[in-house]
Design a protein around this motif. Structure first.
Motif, PDB file in Angstrom:
ATOM      1  N   ILE A  90      29.704  73.582 -28.749  1.00 58.22           N
ATOM      2  CA  ILE A  90      31.013  74.226 -28.858  1.00 58.22           C
ATOM      3  C   ILE A  90      30.798  75.730 -28.791  1.00 58.22           C
ATOM      4  O   ILE A  90      29.913  76.285 -29.446  1.00 58.22           O
ATOM      5  CB  ILE A  90      31.705  73.835 -30.175  1.00 58.22           C
ATOM      6  N   ILE A  91      31.593  76.392 -27.973  1.00 54.26           N
ATOM      7  CA  ILE A  91      31.472  77.841 -27.783  1.00 54.26           C
ATOM      8  C   ILE A  91      32.242  78.549 -28.892  1.00 54.26           C
ATOM      9  O   ILE A  91      33.431  78.304 -29.106  1.00 54.26           O
ATOM     10  CB  ILE A  91      32.018  78.257 -26.409  1.00 54.26           C
ATOM     11  N   ILE A  92      31.544  79.428 -29.599  1.00 53.29           N
ATOM     12  CA  ILE A  92      32.151  80.213 -30.672  1.00 53.29           C
ATOM     13  C   ILE A  92      32.155  81.676 -30.271  1.00 53.29           C
ATOM     14  O   ILE A  92      31.116  82.227 -29.888  1.00 53.29           O
ATOM     15  CB  ILE A  92      31.390  80.040 -32.003  1.00 53.29           C
ATOM     16  N   GLU A  93      33.301  82.321 -30.362  1.00 55.02           N
ATOM     17  CA  GLU A  93      33.414  83.749 -30.094  1.00 55.02           C
ATOM     18  C   GLU A  93      34.164  84.407 -31.242  1.00 55.02           C
ATOM     19  O   GLU A  93      35.283  83.998 -31.575  1.00 55.02           O
ATOM     20  CB  GLU A  93      34.139  84.005 -28.766  1.00 55.02           C
ATOM     21  N   ASP A  94      33.557  85.409 -31.844  1.00 56.61           N
ATOM     22  CA  ASP A  94      34.163  86.123 -32.978  1.00 56.61           C
ATOM     23  C   ASP A  94      34.596  85.159 -34.076  1.00 56.61           C
ATOM     24  O   ASP A  94      35.669  85.311 -34.675  1.00 56.61           O
ATOM     25  CB  ASP A  94      35.362  86.951 -32.502  1.00 56.61           C
ATOM     26  N   GLY A  95      33.754  84.153 -34.323  1.00 58.56           N
ATOM     27  CA  GLY A  95      34.028  83.217 -35.402  1.00 58.56           C
ATOM     28  C   GLY A  95      35.043  82.150 -35.086  1.00 58.56           C
ATOM     29  O   GLY A  95      35.406  81.357 -35.960  1.00 58.56           O
ATOM     30  N   LYS A  96      35.505  82.073 -33.840  1.00 59.74           N
ATOM     31  CA  LYS A  96      36.533  81.104 -33.450  1.00 59.74           C
ATOM     32  C   LYS A  96      36.009  80.178 -32.367  1.00 59.74           C
ATOM     33  O   LYS A  96      35.302  80.610 -31.454  1.00 59.74           O
ATOM     34  CB  LYS A  96      37.787  81.824 -32.939  1.00 59.74           C
ATOM     35  N   ASN A 112      30.626  73.641 -23.880  1.00 58.13           N
ATOM     36  CA  ASN A 112      29.613  73.597 -22.831  1.00 58.13           C
ATOM     37  C   ASN A 112      29.272  72.151 -22.507  1.00 58.13           C
ATOM     38  O   ASN A 112      29.093  71.336 -23.417  1.00 58.13           O
ATOM     39  CB  ASN A 112      28.337  74.306 -23.284  1.00 58.13           C
ATOM     40  N   LEU A 113      29.143  71.823 -21.218  1.00 55.84           N
ATOM     41  CA  LEU A 113      28.708  70.505 -20.794  1.00 55.84           C
ATOM     42  C   LEU A 113      27.251  70.548 -20.348  1.00 55.84           C
ATOM     43  O   LEU A 113      26.722  71.611 -20.011  1.00 55.84           O
ATOM     44  CB  LEU A 113      29.578  69.984 -19.648  1.00 55.84           C
ATOM     45  N   SER A 114      26.634  69.380 -20.311  1.00 52.76           N
ATOM     46  CA  SER A 114      25.218  69.306 -19.949  1.00 52.76           C
ATOM     47  C   SER A 114      24.951  69.723 -18.511  1.00 52.76           C
ATOM     48  O   SER A 114      23.833  70.102 -18.167  1.00 52.76           O
ATOM     49  CB  SER A 114      24.698  67.882 -20.180  1.00 52.76           C
ATOM     50  N   GLY A 148      26.276  72.275 -17.074  1.00 55.87           N
ATOM     51  CA  GLY A 148      26.473  73.709 -16.937  1.00 55.87           C
ATOM     52  C   GLY A 148      27.915  74.163 -16.915  1.00 55.87           C
ATOM     53  O   GLY A 148      28.196  75.367 -17.046  1.00 55.87           O
ATOM     54  N   ARG A 149      28.841  73.248 -16.760  1.00 57.70           N
ATOM     55  CA  ARG A 149      30.247  73.646 -16.744  1.00 57.70           C
ATOM     56  C   ARG A 149      30.702  74.057 -18.142  1.00 57.70           C
ATOM     57  O   ARG A 149      30.201  73.570 -19.154  1.00 57.70           O
ATOM     58  CB  ARG A 149      31.127  72.506 -16.230  1.00 57.70           C
ATOM     59  N   GLN A 150      31.699  74.929 -18.169  1.00 55.04           N
ATOM     60  CA  GLN A 150      32.309  75.373 -19.419  1.00 55.04           C
ATOM     61  C   GLN A 150      33.819  75.203 -19.315  1.00 55.04           C
ATOM     62  O   GLN A 150      34.414  75.460 -18.272  1.00 55.04           O
ATOM     63  CB  GLN A 150      31.984  76.844 -19.697  1.00 55.04           C
ATOM     64  N   PHE A 151      34.407  74.763 -20.414  1.00 55.96           N
ATOM     65  CA  PHE A 151      35.857  74.621 -20.486  1.00 55.96           C
ATOM     66  C   PHE A 151      36.353  75.359 -21.719  1.00 55.96           C
ATOM     67  O   PHE A 151      35.729  75.298 -22.791  1.00 55.96           O
ATOM     68  CB  PHE A 151      36.265  73.142 -20.565  1.00 55.96           C
TER      69      PHE A 151
END
Length: 593
Positions: free
Chosen positions: A344-350, A355-357, A359-362
């Motif tokens: 799971i992508i976390i940015e600024d605590g949120k 991320n998928l295996s 390489g894709r990101q949603f």
């Protein structure tokens, strides 16, 4: 007097049509029965949910799947998803398409939210999925379907399907489960409550008063829960509204929330064998005895099996998830298969993405994890950054055991006439109830739906508790040999207890271990939810849908109210309501009048 007639309110459900969420910003028997006419108002078209029931004896399977693989992908709607930060258009991403995740996703979608479901496998459903081999269609997990009736508020599977305009036929099961227990104790749990109670009292006539009082309390809890609009218990506006409308019912649930079924039973019952029977009833619910099973969970199961009954979907349990997935896409949301979420992508605590295996990101406004709590906080998120709330949870709960599952195709003549669909077997000693391989749960869904097997055959789905540690460190050869040996021992026990000649009647067999469940269902250690480390205070220790990480929610059997079909569906409804509120939408997911 029948407790079934004791004042449960029935409501007509209609779906509100508010402003779409995407415009908001986040804040944080040979008889056919029509049993969902009261839900037809969910859609102005003729897409209201229709259920039917049929016995189907002597029916011939119209076609057999010739694939050796586990699925028929052609019947599953798949969309490609839109990856990349710049093209983000999702209100929510749901990791995993178990029943809890699909209910949350579809309930958000019918509110106008744009949802993306990411599923590691090639069909939806998780442990409520299916696979096919040699003309047999097997349920991956339990074939006992609760929450699938035409009345009350706990028919959450019914409501979830109706919300997306789905239709399924169901077959009513006349006997929920047939217990085969030590000392020759045999109890058939009839669909009709009074028949079940009469049989139990006939086994323990000296405990008549205690039996009536204990199950009476179960009904008191169930009726209170069944009278409420079920939404997020974390939403203050909802809680205040429910207490204002149903103060007695809310106080009843608050009173029993910290209590366990075994303790309640011991207030009224003294016979140790009867108390052991209640332990077995609870074990089916939670894989622990009555003293460690929350009263609310036990009440949901031991009463709903009589109130709404067990109803098996024609075509198998996997039809539920397939219908929800199709309904999701019809509402403009998406489901992506072979999408293995790795973090799971976390940015600024949120939480902002996945991320998928490959390489894709949603990215999305909110992330909902239908993975277990251990997979969410330990794999999708780094374990060293475990929030203190999750540390407390893992101190209070351990991973419930996984299962050794044996899917078998047999010649039909090995089963006696009028064989029940579901059986629980504990042959010799009550002390073996909770030990690995001590008890056996058996489902024979072809007793209800013959279309699941080639003509002249039946399906047996056998499972017993097992730990992943028991299967680790083996060579491939030793692993396969152990599978055959342990499965053979279980089958021998069934042959001795129930079905003479069972072993020689087998035409197909496939054995799954906890490692199998871990691999295909992405469950840490193959676990099916949390189990209290010590005696719990009812459900007080179970976490809800929100987490300590902004924008991240959990759903499924690791959340309140726990394991079981009704429980995870309830979790999905609660999660969707909580997310909708946090996205700025406070309208009801189900407006009940």
């Amino acid at each position: 007097m029948s407790i079934l007639s004791s004042g449960v309110s029935f409501h007509r459900s209609i779906l509100s049509k508010p402003e779409p969420l995407s415009s908001r910003n986040p804040r944080n028997q040979n008889r056919r029965i029509l049993c969902l006419n009261h839900l037809n108002s969910l859609n102005s078209s003729s897409d209201g949910l229709e259920f039917g029931a049929r016995r189907g004896k002597g029916e011939k399977r119209s076609s057999l799947f010739r694939l050796k693989s586990a699925v028929d992908v052609g019947e599953v709607v798949e969309t490609s998803g839109t990856s990349g930060r710049d093209s983000c258009s999702y209100d929510a991403i749901v990791i995993g398409s178990g029943i809890g995740g699909l209910v949350a996703a579809t309930q958000l979608a019918v509110k106008g939210a744009k949802v993306l479901v990411l599923e590691k496998y090639v069909i939806p459903g998780g442990s409520s999925g299916f696979y096919e081999r040699d003309g047999f269609k097997f349920d991956v997990g339990s074939s006992v379907m609760f929450g699938f009736s035409d009345k009350g508020n706990l028919n959450l599977i019914t409501q979830a399907l109706a919300a997306v305009g789905a239709r399924l036929e169901v077959i009513p099961d006349p006997t929920t489960v047939h217990f085969h227990l030590p000392n020759g104790l045999s109890v058939q749990v009839d669909r009709e409550y009074n028949k079940f109670i009469s049989e139990l009292i006939s086994k323990f006539p000296h405990e008549k008063e205690g039996i009536l009082k204990f199950y009476g309390v179960c009904w008191q809890v169930y009726n209170a829960l069944n009278s409420l609009e079920l939404k997020s218990l974390e939403e203050p506006i909802y809680l205040f509204g429910q207490f204002f409308k149903k103060p007695v019912e809310c106080l009843t649930l608050a009173y029993y929330l910290p209590q366990n079924a075994g303790d309640i039973a011991r207030k009224f019952i003294k016979d140790p064998e009867l108390l052991s029977f209640i332990d077995a009833e609870c074990f089916i619910v939670s894989t622990v005895n009555g003293k460690r099973t929350p009263m609310i969970n036990a009440s949901m199961v031991v009463c709903d099996r009589h109130f709404g009954g067990i109803n098996y979907p024609v075509g198998g349990v996997g039809e539920i998830a397939k219908s929800l997935a199709k309904g999701l896409t019809k509402k403009g949301s998406e489901i992506l298969y072979k999408a293995n979420a790795t973090s799971i992508i976390i940015e600024d605590g949120k939480a902002v993405g996945v991320n998928l295996s490959d390489g894709r990101q949603f990215y999305a406004k909110t992330i909902i994890s239908n993975a277990t709590r251990w997979d969410t906080f330990g794999k999708l998120l780094k374990k060293e950054n475990l929030p203190k709330e999750e540390k407390r949870f893992q101190e209070a709960y351990v991973k419930a055991p996984s299962f050794l599952s044996i899917h078998v195709g047999v010649k039909a003549d090995v089963l006696p006439p009028d064989t029940d669909c579901h059986h629980f077997i504990l042959e010799d000693d009550w002390k073996n109830l909770e030990i690995p391989y001590g008890s056996i749960f058996l489902s024979i869904p072809t007793v209800l739906d013959k279309s699941l097997a080639p003509e002249g055959n039946h399906i047996l789905h056998i499972f017993t508790t097992s730990s992943v540690e028991d299967w680790e460190g083996l060579s491939r050869k030793d692993y396969e040999e152990k599978k055959e040996r342990v499965a053979g021992e279980i089958i021998n026990r069934l042959e001795k207890k129930l079905f003479p000649g069972l072993k020689s009647s087998i035409v197909f067999k496939e054995v799954g271990t906890p490692k199998t469940h871990r691999r295909y269902l992405a469950r840490d250690s193959g676990t099916y939810g949390p189990m209290p480390r010590n005696v719990p205070k009812g459900l007080l220790g179970m976490p809800f849908n929100t987490t300590a990480i902004d924008g991240l929610y959990c759903v499924g059997d690791s959340c309140f109210p726990g394991q079981g079909v009704i429980a995870v569906a309830f979790s999905g409804v609660m999660c969707a309501h909580r997310v909708a509120a946090d996205l700025g939408q406070f309208s009801n997911l189900f407006l009940i009048t």
